[in-house]
Design a protein around this motif. Structure first.
Motif, mmCIF file in Angstrom:
data_model
loop_
_atom_site.group_PDB
_atom_site.id
_atom_site.type_symbol
_atom_site.label_atom_id
_atom_site.label_comp_id
_atom_site.label_asym_id
_atom_site.label_seq_id
_atom_site.Cartn_x
_atom_site.Cartn_y
_atom_site.Cartn_z
ATOM 1 N N GLU A 66 31.004 24.233 26.909
ATOM 2 C CA GLU A 66 31.062 25.332 25.959
ATOM 3 C C GLU A 66 30.054 26.404 26.356
ATOM 4 O OE1 GLU A 66 31.006 25.554 21.175
ATOM 5 O OE2 GLU A 66 29.056 25.142 22.092
ATOM 6 N N ILE A 67 30.506 27.660 26.312
ATOM 7 C CA ILE A 67 29.633 28.815 26.547
ATOM 8 C C ILE A 67 29.588 29.616 25.258
ATOM 9 C CG2 ILE A 67 29.339 30.960 27.832
ATOM 10 C CD1 ILE A 67 30.740 29.660 30.178
ATOM 11 N N THR A 68 28.383 29.842 24.734
ATOM 12 C CA THR A 68 28.244 30.602 23.493
ATOM 13 C C THR A 68 27.431 31.863 23.735
ATOM 14 O OG1 THR A 68 26.299 29.299 22.860
ATOM 15 C CG2 THR A 68 28.420 28.574 22.017
ATOM 16 N N LEU A 69 27.821 32.927 23.052
ATOM 17 C CA LEU A 69 27.111 34.196 23.076
ATOM 18 C C LEU A 69 27.088 34.744 21.658
ATOM 19 C CD1 LEU A 69 29.411 34.377 25.684
ATOM 20 C CD2 LEU A 69 27.692 36.062 26.368
ATOM 21 N N ASN A 70 26.109 35.586 21.384
ATOM 22 C CA ASN A 70 26.024 36.228 20.080
ATOM 23 C C ASN A 70 26.247 37.722 20.231
ATOM 24 O OD1 ASN A 70 25.164 34.183 17.948
ATOM 25 N ND2 ASN A 70 23.689 33.768 19.572
ATOM 26 N N GLN A 71 27.082 38.257 19.345
ATOM 27 C CA GLN A 71 27.324 39.694 19.214
ATOM 28 C C GLN A 71 28.138 40.306 20.353
ATOM 29 O OE1 GLN A 71 22.848 40.264 18.324
ATOM 30 N NE2 GLN A 71 23.815 41.895 17.149
ATOM 31 N N ARG A 72 28.555 39.515 21.351
ATOM 32 C CA ARG A 72 29.337 40.100 22.452
ATOM 33 C C ARG A 72 30.197 39.020 23.097
ATOM 34 N NH1 ARG A 72 26.704 38.968 27.453
ATOM 35 N NH2 ARG A 72 24.754 37.823 27.096
ATOM 36 N N PRO A 73 31.352 39.400 23.654
ATOM 37 C CA PRO A 73 32.224 38.433 24.334
ATOM 38 C C PRO A 73 31.864 38.330 25.815
ATOM 39 C CG PRO A 73 33.335 40.523 24.155
ATOM 40 C CD PRO A 73 31.988 40.710 23.500
ATOM 41 N N LEU A 74 32.539 37.452 26.511
ATOM 42 C CA LEU A 74 32.393 37.356 27.965
ATOM 43 C C LEU A 74 32.979 38.610 28.623
ATOM 44 C CD1 LEU A 74 33.488 33.668 28.732
ATOM 45 C CD2 LEU A 74 31.162 34.583 28.847
ATOM 46 N N SER A 75 32.437 38.918 29.782
ATOM 47 C CA SER A 75 33.016 40.017 30.549
ATOM 48 C C SER A 75 34.336 39.560 31.162
ATOM 49 C CB SER A 75 32.055 40.454 31.649
ATOM 50 O OG SER A 75 31.920 39.421 32.629
ATOM 51 N N ALA A 76 35.150 40.516 31.618
ATOM 52 C CA ALA A 76 36.442 40.189 32.230
ATOM 53 C C ALA A 76 36.241 39.322 33.465
ATOM 54 C CB ALA A 76 37.179 41.486 32.589
ATOM 55 N N GLN A 77 35.203 39.602 34.251
ATOM 56 C CA GLN A 77 34.931 38.819 35.452
ATOM 57 C C GLN A 77 34.579 37.378 35.097
ATOM 58 O OE1 GLN A 77 31.556 40.207 37.671
ATOM 59 N NE2 GLN A 77 31.850 38.774 39.365
ATOM 60 N N GLN A 78 33.740 37.220 34.075
ATOM 61 C CA GLN A 78 33.336 35.872 33.675
ATOM 62 C C GLN A 78 34.518 35.084 33.125
ATOM 63 O OE1 GLN A 78 30.353 37.082 30.898
ATOM 64 N NE2 GLN A 78 28.708 37.206 32.428
ATOM 65 N N LEU A 79 35.342 35.725 32.320
ATOM 66 C CA LEU A 79 36.498 35.050 31.735
ATOM 67 C C LEU A 79 37.513 34.668 32.811
ATOM 68 C CD1 LEU A 79 37.666 34.092 29.091
ATOM 69 C CD2 LEU A 79 38.740 36.337 28.795
ATOM 70 N N THR A 80 37.702 35.527 33.805
ATOM 71 C CA THR A 80 38.613 35.209 34.912
ATOM 72 C C THR A 80 38.123 33.981 35.666
ATOM 73 O OG1 THR A 80 39.213 37.536 35.154
ATOM 74 C CG2 THR A 80 39.649 36.095 37.029
ATOM 75 N N PHE A 81 36.818 33.909 35.894
ATOM 76 C CA PHE A 81 36.239 32.752 36.591
ATOM 77 C C PHE A 81 36.528 31.461 35.818
ATOM 78 C CE2 PHE A 81 32.902 29.711 37.482
ATOM 79 C CZ PHE A 81 32.777 29.766 38.866
ATOM 80 N N LEU A 82 36.352 31.491 34.498
ATOM 81 C CA LEU A 82 36.570 30.290 33.679
ATOM 82 C C LEU A 82 38.043 29.888 33.674
ATOM 83 C CD1 LEU A 82 34.300 30.750 30.523
ATOM 84 C CD2 LEU A 82 33.948 29.240 32.458
ATOM 85 N N ASN A 83 38.944 30.852 33.588
ATOM 86 C CA ASN A 83 40.367 30.541 33.540
ATOM 87 C C ASN A 83 40.860 29.860 34.813
ATOM 88 O OD1 ASN A 83 41.297 31.383 30.945
ATOM 89 N ND2 ASN A 83 40.989 33.510 31.559
ATOM 90 N N GLN A 84 40.127 30.063 35.903
ATOM 91 C CA GLN A 84 40.494 29.405 37.159
ATOM 92 C C GLN A 84 40.089 27.935 37.172
ATOM 93 O OE1 GLN A 84 38.480 31.809 40.062
ATOM 94 N NE2 GLN A 84 39.959 33.497 39.946
ATOM 95 N N GLU A 85 39.220 27.542 36.235
ATOM 96 C CA GLU A 85 38.686 26.176 36.233
ATOM 97 C C GLU A 85 39.403 25.249 35.253
ATOM 98 O OE1 GLU A 85 36.485 25.270 38.411
ATOM 99 O OE2 GLU A 85 36.228 27.288 39.197
ATOM 100 N N GLY A 86 40.127 25.794 34.302
ATOM 101 C CA GLY A 86 40.807 24.944 33.329
ATOM 102 C C GLY A 86 41.280 25.754 32.140
ATOM 103 N N LYS A 87 41.622 25.065 31.043
ATOM 104 C CA LYS A 87 42.070 25.728 29.824
ATOM 105 C C LYS A 87 40.855 26.257 29.064
ATOM 106 C CE LYS A 87 46.238 22.937 29.051
ATOM 107 N NZ LYS A 87 46.915 22.024 28.108
ATOM 108 N N VAL A 88 40.929 27.504 28.587
ATOM 109 C CA VAL A 88 39.837 28.133 27.858
ATOM 110 C C VAL A 88 40.308 28.473 26.446
ATOM 111 C CG1 VAL A 88 38.187 30.035 27.771
ATOM 112 C CG2 VAL A 88 38.894 29.095 29.983
ATOM 113 N N SER A 89 39.541 27.994 25.475
ATOM 114 C CA SER A 89 39.838 28.283 24.073
ATOM 115 C C SER A 89 38.683 29.087 23.485
ATOM 116 C CB SER A 89 40.024 26.980 23.286
ATOM 117 O OG SER A 89 40.149 27.240 21.901
ATOM 118 N N LEU A 90 39.000 30.101 22.689
ATOM 119 C CA LEU A 90 37.973 30.953 22.080
ATOM 120 C C LEU A 90 37.904 30.692 20.579
ATOM 121 C CD1 LEU A 90 35.932 33.292 22.007
ATOM 122 C CD2 LEU A 90 37.890 34.862 21.808
ATOM 123 N N VAL A 91 36.683 30.433 20.118
ATOM 124 C CA VAL A 91 36.410 30.280 18.692
ATOM 125 C C VAL A 91 35.323 31.287 18.327
ATOM 126 C CG1 VAL A 91 35.454 28.757 16.917
ATOM 127 C CG2 VAL A 91 37.040 27.840 18.608
#
Length: 839
Positions: A66-91
Motif C-alpha cells: 500500500e502507498i499512501t499520500l495526503n492531499q495529493r494523488p500519485l503522478s502519472a509516471q508513478q501510477l504507470t509504474f505500479l500498473n505494470q506490477e499488478g492490479k492497483v486499487s484506489l481508496v
C-alpha cells in the motif's frame, strides 16, 4: 532406601490419602485455577489475534503493498509504474459532514470512496446480498449500523455529502481494511470513487488521504518492489507498507497488552500463592497425627515429604489444567458470540507453547508456596501422638527445603522474564513484587507488635481478640498480608479511575473550545470570519493555515535511524498537521531561542514544541527535514515552545517561519469559543453555508474520551476484582488453615464458662480489628501507588478521593468479618465433651 522404592511407597500413600476426597483443598484449587485461567486466557487471546492478523494481513492492509499520500494523488509516471506490477486499487478517505434532508440532522462522518477493484483481499459483508459495485452505482452509499442509530435513518433514506445526495442501500457488517482505533470521530459512509468528485470535497489543501493498494502476481517480489519504488522515486514523500506491516499498531498493542495483563495474571497467581500456603498448612495441620503415625511405623522424612509433594503437584496440575482449558476457550467464545463483528481477526486453535507455559506457572507456584509447609510437616515428631495438640507454627523446614524453595522461586522468575515480550518490564515487575511482599510482611509484623503493646481492653471479647491476634502461630499476619495486597490494588485502581474521570469532566471542558472546523478554503476564510465577527462579545474564532507533512530526518539522519524517545514516537508515524505564522501565538512561552521577525523572508526556520525537542534530543540550530506534498524541506530550529496540550487550544507541534509555505496548497483549521446558547445556532449556520467544511464538536471528543476511559476503567475494575478475589481466597485459606486451632480455643473458652455469644463476639472483634488494620495499611499504600501513576506516566494532577477511601475501609472490615466468621462458624457449634475425651 533407593529412589524407586521411595517413589513407589509415596505413590501408594498418595492414592490412599486422595481416596478421602479433596476436602481442604478447595482454596488451593481455586487460587491455582484463577491465576492459570488469567494467564491462559491472555496468552490464547494474544496468540489467536496474532495468528488472525497474520492470516488476514492482506485484507487488513487491502493489498500486498500500500502507498499512501495526503492531499495529493500519485503522478502519472508513478501510477504507470505500479500498473505494470499488478492490479492497483484506489481508496480515498476524509472526514466530512453528512446531512439528512428529511430531518435536518447533520454530523461528522468518515467518508471512504472505493473503486471497482475494491477490496483486493477479503470481502465487504453487507446486509444486502448484492455486489458492492452494484450497490454503489447510481449514487448509492453503504453505512455502518452506528450511522443509522446516530442520524435516525434507515435503508432507503437519502443523505447529503458535500453537494451531492446519496441513497443508503445497505449496512456494512464487515469492512476488512478498517483501521482499528480506540474511538472514531464519526461513523463510516462508503461511496463509489467516481462519485467523490461530484461532492465538491476535492479542493486544493483538502485533508484527503489517498491509498493505492497493489495486488502482486508473485508476493515474493513484494520487498524487492518496495526497494525499487524507494530507489526510483526517492522524493515521492509517500508512505509504503507491505502486508507484513498491515497492523503494526495492533500488534504493538497486543504485545503491550499481553505483557501487562500476563504480569497482572502472574500477580494474581502470586497473591493466590498465599492461599496455597494457607490451604496446604491447614491440610497438613489436620494430618499431623497421620504423619506422626507414619513415622512410628518406620516412614522416613523423605517418604513423607515426597508423598505430600506429589499430592500438591497432582492437585496443582488439576487446577492448572482446568484454568488452562477454560482460558483456551476464550478466543473460540469470542468468535461464537461476536463473529465477524469482533474488531480483531481471531484464529482459535491449539497453541502448545501457551499450554506448556501456563502449566509450568501453575506447578511452580504450587511448589513455591507449598515447600515451606511440607518441610515443616516433615519435622513432626512421633511423640506428638502422646502430647495431644500440636501445630506446625513453631516448626522450621530443613536446609534442603529452603534451598529447593529458592531454586523454585528463581525458576519462576526466569520463566516470567523469558516469556515476557518486554523483559525490562518483567524485571521491574519481579522487583516490585518482591518489594511489595517484603513491605507487607513487615507491615503485618509491625501491626501485630503494635497491637501487643496497646493496653488490654476492659471489654472481655475485645481483650480476647487482642490476645488472639498476638499469640504465637496466630493467622493474623497472613490475613493482614493477603487482604492488604488485594485491597491495595483495589484502592490504587479506584483512585486512578476517579482522577481520570475528574480530569475529563472538570479540567478539559473549562478551557476547551466548542468546535473545531476543518477544510476551510483560503477563499472562504474571510466570509467564515464574518460569521463570528457578528456574534456578541465572549465568542471568538482562532484560525490558522494548515498543511500536512511527515518528519523524515533529524539533523540529516533518517528518522528510522535517529535516537527518538518512545513517548514522542507518534510524531514520526505518518503525516502531522503543521502551520506557519508571523507572530508568536498568544499565551505561548518560548523556553529557548527567539521568535523570528514578522517580516522574515530568509532560509526556512521552524519552531518546535518542548516535548518534541526533548524527545528528538535537539536544540537551537539543529535541523528537521519535513516532506510536505512530496517536497523535502530542511529547516533550522529557531526556537522551542512550551505547549499545554490539555487545554485543547489550537496549536501545532511544528510552526514554520513565513516565506516557505505560503504558496503551497493549503486549507484552514479554526477553533471557536462560543457561549453555550449559541453553539447550535453557529453550528447550523456554518454547515449550511460551507458544505465542504467539517465541524467537530469538542464535547463529542470529550464524550469519546470519557467512553474510552470508562472502558479502560472496566479493565481496571476487572483487574481489581481478580486481585481482591485472590486476596479474599487467601483470607479464606488463612482462616481455614487455623480452623482446628479455633475449635480448640472455643472448647477451652466454653469449659471456662463462656457462652456461644461470648465466643462469637471475641472472634468478631478479632476480625474487625484485622480488617480495620488491613484497610488502613491498604489506604496508605494504594494512595501512594495511585499518586505515583497519576503524577508519573500520566503526568496529571493527583487528588485524594475521600469517598473511595471510606468505602474501601468499610468494605475491608465487612468482608473480613463475614469471611472470618463464615470460616469459624464450625468452631462455635462444637461440644467440649468430644474434644476433652480425645485430649
Amino acid at each position: 532406601m533407593n529412589t524407586a522404592t521411595v517413589l513407589s511407597q509415596s505413590l501408594r500413600l498418595m492414592r490412599r490419602e486422595l481416596r478421602h476426597g479433596l476436602r481442604g483443598f478447595g482454596v488451593f484449587l481455586t487460587c491455582i485455577f484463577l491465576g492459570i485461567f488469567a494467564i491462559s486466557a491472555i496468552g490464547h487471546f494474544s496468540a489467536a489475534a496474532r495468528q488472525g492478523l497474520l492470516d488476514d494481513a492482506g485484507a487488513l492492509l487491502g493489498g500486498d503493498l500500500e502507498i499512501t499520500l495526503n492531499q495529493r494523488p500519485l503522478s502519472a509516471q508513478q501510477l504507470t509504474f505500479l500498473n505494470q506490477e499488478g492490479k492497483v486499487s484506489l481508496v480515498r478517505e476524509l472526514r466530512t459532514m453528512a446531512r439528512i434532508p428529511q430531518s435536518g440532522a447533520r454530523g461528522l462522518v468518515e467518508l471512504k470512496s472505493v473503486d471497482d477493484l475494491y477490496p483486493l483481499y477479503g470481502a465487504v459483508k453487507l446486509s444486502n446480498p448484492m455486489r458492492l459495485t452494484e450497490i454503489l452505482s447510481g449514487k448509492g452509499a453503504v453505512v455502518e449500523k452506528s450511522f443509522l442509530q446516530r442520524f435516525g435513518t434507515q435503508i432507503g433514506d437519502q443523505i447529503q455529502v458535500g453537494d451531492t445526495l446519496f441513497t443508503i442501500k445497505a449496512v456494512i457488517e464487515t469492512e476488512p481494511d478498517r483501521t482499528i482505533r480506540a474511538f472514531n470521530l464519526g461513523p463510516r459512509v462508503m461511496i463509489a470513487d467516481q462519485d467523490l468528485a461530484a461532492t465538491g470535497l476535492i479542493q486544493p489543501g483538502s485533508l484527503l488521504r489517498y491509498a493505492y493498494r497493489l495486488k502482486l502476481t508473485d508476493k515474493s517480489q513484494m520487498l524487492l518492489l518496495k526497494k525499487q519504488l524507494e530507489k526510483q522515486f526517492p522524493e515521492a514523500g509517500w508512505r509504503i507498507r507491505t502486508w507484513r506491516d498491515a497492523a503494526p499498531r495492533v500488534r504493538n498493542f497486543l504485545d503491550r497488552m499481553e505483557t501487562n495483563l500476563t504480569l497482572l495474571g502472574l500477580c494474581s497467581l502470586l497473591v493466590g500463592g498465599l492461599g496455597v500456603t494457607g490451604a496446604v498448612r491447614g491440610y497438613l495441620g489436620a494430618k499431623i497425627h497421620n504423619i506422626a503415625t507414619l513415622k512410628c511405623l518406620g516412614a522416613t522424612r523423605t517418604t513423607i515429604f515426597t508423598t505430600y509433594l506429589l499430592q500438591v503437584l497432582f492437585l496443582g496440575g488439576i487446577g492448572s489444567a482446568a484454568g488452562l482449558a477454560l482460558g483456551a476457550m476464550l478466543p473460540w467464545l469470542l468468535v461464537q458470540i461476536y463473529g465477524s463483528s469482533f474488531p480483531l481477526p481471531m484464529a482459535p486453535g491449539i497453541y502448545p507453547e501457551i499450554w506448556a507455559l501456563a502449566m509450568l506457572y501453575g506447578l511452580l507456584i504450587a511448589m513455591l508456596f507449598s515447600l515451606q509447609e511440607l518441610g515443616k510437616a516433615c519435622q513432626v515428631s512421633p511423640a506428638t501422638l502422646f502430647r495431644g495438640y500440636a501445630g506446625l507454627e513453631q516448626m522450621r523446614p530443613g536446609r534442603g527445603v529452603r534451598i529447593a524453595t529458592f531454586v523454585t522461586g528463581l525458576l519462576l522468575a526466569c520463566l516470567a522474564i523469558i516469556s515476557s515480550p518486554d523483559r525490562t518490564l518483567a524485571l521491574w515487575f519481579l522487583a516490585g513484587s518482591m518489594l511489595c511482599f517484603i513491605l507487607f510482611k513487615l507491615l503485618s509484623v509491625a501491626t501485630i507488635r503494635i497491637t501487643a503493646k496497646v493496653p488490654r481492653s476492659s471489654y472481655a471479647p475485645l481483650r480476647l481478640a487482642q490476645a488472639n491476634i498476638t499469640r504465637p502461630g496466630a493467622p493474623a499476619g497472613g490475613i493482614l498480608f493477603s487482604l492488604g495486597i488485594g485491597l491495595t490494588v483495589l484502592v490504587m485502581i479506584a483512585q486512578i479511575q476517579t482522577n481520570l474521570d475528574d480530569m475529563v469532566s472538570e479540567t478539559l471542558p473549562q478551557n476547551a473550545p466548542a468546535y473545531f472546523f476543518f477544510d476551510i478554503q483560503p477563499d472562504q476564510i474571510k466570509n467564515f470570519n464574518a460569521i463570528f465577527n457578528q456574534l456578541p462579545a465572549g465568542n471568538s474564532l482562532q484560525a490558522s493555515p494548515t498543511l500536512r507533512g511527515r518528519i523524515t530526518a533529524i539533523n540529516n539522519v533518517p528518522v528510522e535511524q535517529a535516537n527518538i524517545a518512545p513517548d514522542v514516537s507518534w510524531a514520526i508515524r505518518g503525516d502531522r498537521y503543521l502551520s506557519y505564522r508571523t507572530s508568536l501565538p498568544e499565551g505561548t512561552v518560548i523556553t529557548a531561542g527567539d521568535w523570528w521577525p514578522e517580516t522574515y523572508q530568509g532560509a526556512p526556520l521552524i519552531s518546535l514544541t518542548e516535548d518534541l525537542a526533548r524527545g528528538f534530543h535537539v536544540a537551537i540550530g539543529d535541523t528537521l527535514t519535513v516532506n510536505i506534498l512530496g517536497r523535502a524541506i530542511t529547516a533550522e530550529i529557531a526556537n522551542i515552545r512550551e505547549v499545554d496540550w490539555s487545554t485543547m487550544e489550537l496549536n501545532f507541534a511544528l510552526i514554520f517561519a513565513p516565506g516557505t509555505l505560503e504558496n503551497a496548497p493549503q486549507s484552514y483549521i479554526a477553533a471557536a469559543q462560543l457561549q453555550p446558547q449559541l453553539e447550535e445556532q453557529v453550528y447550523k449556520q456554518v454547515t449550511d453555508r460551507f458544505t465542504n467544511v467539517s465541524a467537530l464538536s469538542v464535547r463529542e471528543i470529550l464524550n469519546n474520551v470519557a467512553t474510552t476511559l470508562q472502558r479502560i476503567g472496566w479493565v481496571f475494575k476487572g483487574v481489581a476484582a481478580i486481585a481482591l478475589l485472590s486476596g479474599l481466597l487467601v483470607l479464606t485459606g488463612a482462616v481455614s488453615a487455623d480452623q482446628h486451632r479455633r475449635i480448640r480455643d472455643a472448647v477451652i473458652l466454653k469449659v471456662c464458662g463462656a457462652t456461644r455469644k461470648d465466643v462469637l463476639l471475641a472472634f468478631a472483634s478479632e476480625f474487625i480489628l484485622l480488617g480495620f488494620c488491613a484497610g488502613l495499611v491498604s489506604l496508605l499504600a494504594g494512595s501512594l501507588a495511585a499518586m505515583a501513576v497519576i503524577k508519573g506516566p500520566l503526568e496529571a494532577t493527583y487528588r485524594l478521593a475521600p469517598g473511595v477511601i471510606m468505602i474501601t475501609l468499610v468494605v475491608a472490615v465487612i468482608l473480613t468479618l463475614i469471611l472470618g466468621l463464615a470460616g469459624t462458624w464450625k468452631a462455635l457449634g462444637q461440644k467440649p465433651s468430644r474434644y476433652l475425651r480425645e485430649d
